[in-house]
Structures are given as structure tokens and as C-alpha cells.
Enzyme design. Structure first.
Site, PDB file in Angstrom:
ATOM      1  N   TYR A 207       0.831  -1.199   0.000  1.00 55.07           N
ATOM      2  CA  TYR A 207       0.000   0.000   0.000  1.00 55.07           C
ATOM      3  C   TYR A 207       0.871   1.258   0.000  1.00 55.07           C
ATOM      4  CZ  TYR A 207      -3.838  -3.167   0.722  1.00 55.07           C
ATOM      5  OH  TYR A 207      -4.745  -4.173   0.548  1.00 55.07           O
TER       6      TYR A 207
ATOM      7  N   TYR B 180     -16.742   1.803   1.811  1.00 58.05           N
ATOM      8  CA  TYR B 180     -15.972   0.797   1.086  1.00 58.05           C
ATOM      9  C   TYR B 180     -14.964   0.161   2.035  1.00 58.05           C
ATOM     10  CZ  TYR B 180     -12.869  -1.485  -2.195  1.00 58.05           C
ATOM     11  OH  TYR B 180     -12.114  -2.429  -2.846  1.00 58.05           O
TER      12      TYR B 180
ATOM     13  N   HIS C  83     -14.412  -5.779  -2.292  1.00 57.32           N
ATOM     14  CA  HIS C  83     -13.984  -6.705  -3.348  1.00 57.32           C
ATOM     15  C   HIS C  83     -13.229  -7.857  -2.704  1.00 57.32           C
ATOM     16  CE1 HIS C  83     -14.474  -2.933  -5.638  1.00 57.32           C
ATOM     17  NE2 HIS C  83     -14.846  -3.746  -6.611  1.00 57.32           N
TER      18      HIS C  83
ATOM     19  N   ASN D 106     -10.303 -16.462  -3.529  1.00 56.04           N
ATOM     20  CA  ASN D 106     -10.363 -16.450  -2.069  1.00 56.04           C
ATOM     21  C   ASN D 106     -11.766 -16.814  -1.576  1.00 56.04           C
ATOM     22  OD1 ASN D 106      -9.991 -16.023   0.659  1.00 56.04           O
ATOM     23  ND2 ASN D 106      -9.011 -14.028   0.419  1.00 56.04           N
TER      24      ASN D 106
ATOM     25  N   ALA E  15     -12.569 -16.181   2.227  1.00 62.09           N
ATOM     26  CA  ALA E  15     -12.988 -14.820   2.580  1.00 62.09           C
ATOM     27  C   ALA E  15     -14.426 -14.561   2.121  1.00 62.09           C
ATOM     28  CB  ALA E  15     -12.044 -13.797   1.960  1.00 62.09           C
TER      29      ALA E  15
ATOM     30  N   PHE F  59     -16.761 -16.160   4.512  1.00 65.20           N
ATOM     31  CA  PHE F  59     -16.776 -15.403   5.774  1.00 65.20           C
ATOM     32  C   PHE F  59     -17.734 -14.214   5.670  1.00 65.20           C
ATOM     33  CE2 PHE F  59     -15.203 -11.569   7.853  1.00 65.20           C
ATOM     34  CZ  PHE F  59     -15.367 -11.930   9.182  1.00 65.20           C
ATOM     35  N   TYR F  60     -17.585 -13.433   4.622  1.00 61.21           N
ATOM     36  CA  TYR F  60     -18.443 -12.253   4.470  1.00 61.21           C
ATOM     37  C   TYR F  60     -19.908 -12.649   4.288  1.00 61.21           C
ATOM     38  CZ  TYR F  60     -14.360  -9.255   4.329  1.00 61.21           C
ATOM     39  OH  TYR F  60     -13.209  -8.585   4.665  1.00 61.21           O
TER      40      TYR F  60
ATOM     41  N   LYS G 240     -21.366 -15.267   5.519  1.00 63.20           N
ATOM     42  CA  LYS G 240     -21.859 -15.679   6.844  1.00 63.20           C
ATOM     43  C   LYS G 240     -22.161 -14.475   7.724  1.00 63.20           C
ATOM     44  CE  LYS G 240     -19.603 -20.151   6.939  1.00 63.20           C
ATOM     45  NZ  LYS G 240     -18.478 -20.929   7.428  1.00 63.20           N
TER      46      LYS G 240
END
Length: 174
Positions: free
Chosen positions: A38, A78, A119, A124, A127, A130-131, A133
Site C-alpha cells: 500500500y 468501502y 472486493h 479467495n 474470505a 466469511f463475508y 456468513k
């Protein structure tokens, strides 16, 4: 709001606002958790006062083990990055962190946040699951979203924020 860690429902999980004093910890966690480097601008932006409720370090027993960083985009939030170190997963840290951000988004009034979106790289599935759920739904695929990692495509996931601040109790469909 103070910069001291705030206790969660579980006394082992705490959160801290990002500051110039702990930004080095954020950089280190990001380098371990994500395949992307980053920019300095990213780190400057996540220190802004208007996102302090949406950009936080996650601690487990006073050890920094996770991070979440979001940015405001008009009436959307976001979710740029969220991660927990592998040895600390399956301890509800990610779910507790998301609940905290969803609650902050629901109570935010200027602007009123209507949804949280993010995103996830199409490889993945862990992931994405997870989101889902945690109440997010797939709303599309963005082709060539990632420029420096393969696969380049990303799922777009979103969670609509209830105007009364209640968390959506709907269970994801199997």
C-alpha cells in the site's frame, strides 16, 4: 473519542483507533496479511478523523493481530482491507470487527451510510464465505480489478445498512 483501546463484548478482544504512533504496526500487519504493498497516501488517508470509527487495529490479549480499514464514498462505506493473522482466526475476531464497523456505519449520520461493500479476489473462497456468513451478498464480479496479482477478477460483495441501525438477522442461503 479517545485513542485508547475500546473493549468488545469479549474481554480478550479490543480495538484501537489508528494514530501516527501505531501506523507502523498497521504497515507490518498489512505486509503480512495482504499480497499488495500500500502507498504512503493510503496510510495518510486511513488516519483521517472522518474514518476513525472505520479504520481500527484489532487486539487479542493486548497483541495486535488484525486490521480493518474503510473509506467513505458518498453514502457508501468501502471496506478496503480487513485481515486477522492466521493463528488468531476462528476466534470470532473478524466477526466482532465487522459487527463493530456495521454498528458504526448504522449510527453514522453525515452522510447516512446506505451500504458497506468490498472486493474479494475470486480465488479467495474462504474470505467470500466469511463475508456471506456475516450478512454480505455477492452482487457482481469486477473483471481485471487486480493489476498485480492473479487471478485479476474480484467478487463484489455488499451489505445494506438498516436505516434504524438494526443488524440484518437474515441467514445466508445454502
Amino acid at each position: 473519542m479517545s485513542n485508547s483501546p475500546a473493549a468488545s463484548s469479549s474481554s480478550r478482544i479490543t480495538f484501537a483507533y489508528l494514530t501516527y504512533r501505531n501506523i507502523g504496526t498497521v504497515r507490518k500487519l498489512n505486509s503480512v496479511l495482504f499480497p499488495i504493498k500500500y502507498s504512503d497516501k493510503f496510510y495518510q488517508d486511513i488516519l483521517a478523523t472522518e474514518v476513525e470509527d472505520f479504520c481500527q487495529l484489532v487486539y487479542y490479549n493486548d497483541v495486535p493481530v488484525g486490521i480493518i480499514c474503510c473509506r467513505l464514498e458518498n453514502k457508501d462505506l468501502y471496506l478496503m482491507t480487513m485481515g486477522v493473522l492466521a493463528p488468531y482466526r476462528s476466534r470470532q475476531l473478524g466477526s466482532e470487527t465487522l459487527k463493530r464497523i456495521i454498528k458504526a456505519a448504522a449510527s453514522h449520520s453525515k452522510p447516512k451510510i446506505r451500504r458497506i461493500y468490498l472486493h474479494v479476489q475470486t480465488s479467495n473462497t474462504e474470505a467470500k464465505n466469511f463475508y456471506e456468513k456475516n450478512g454480505f451478498k455477492e452482487v457482481g464480479i469486477k473483471e481485471d480489478y487486480y493489476k498485480k496479482i492473479v487471478p485479476r477478477d474480484a467478487w463484489i460483495l455488499e451489505r445494506v445498512i438498516d436505516s434504524e441501525g438494526k443488524q440484518d438477522q437474515e441467514q445466508p442461503q445454502a
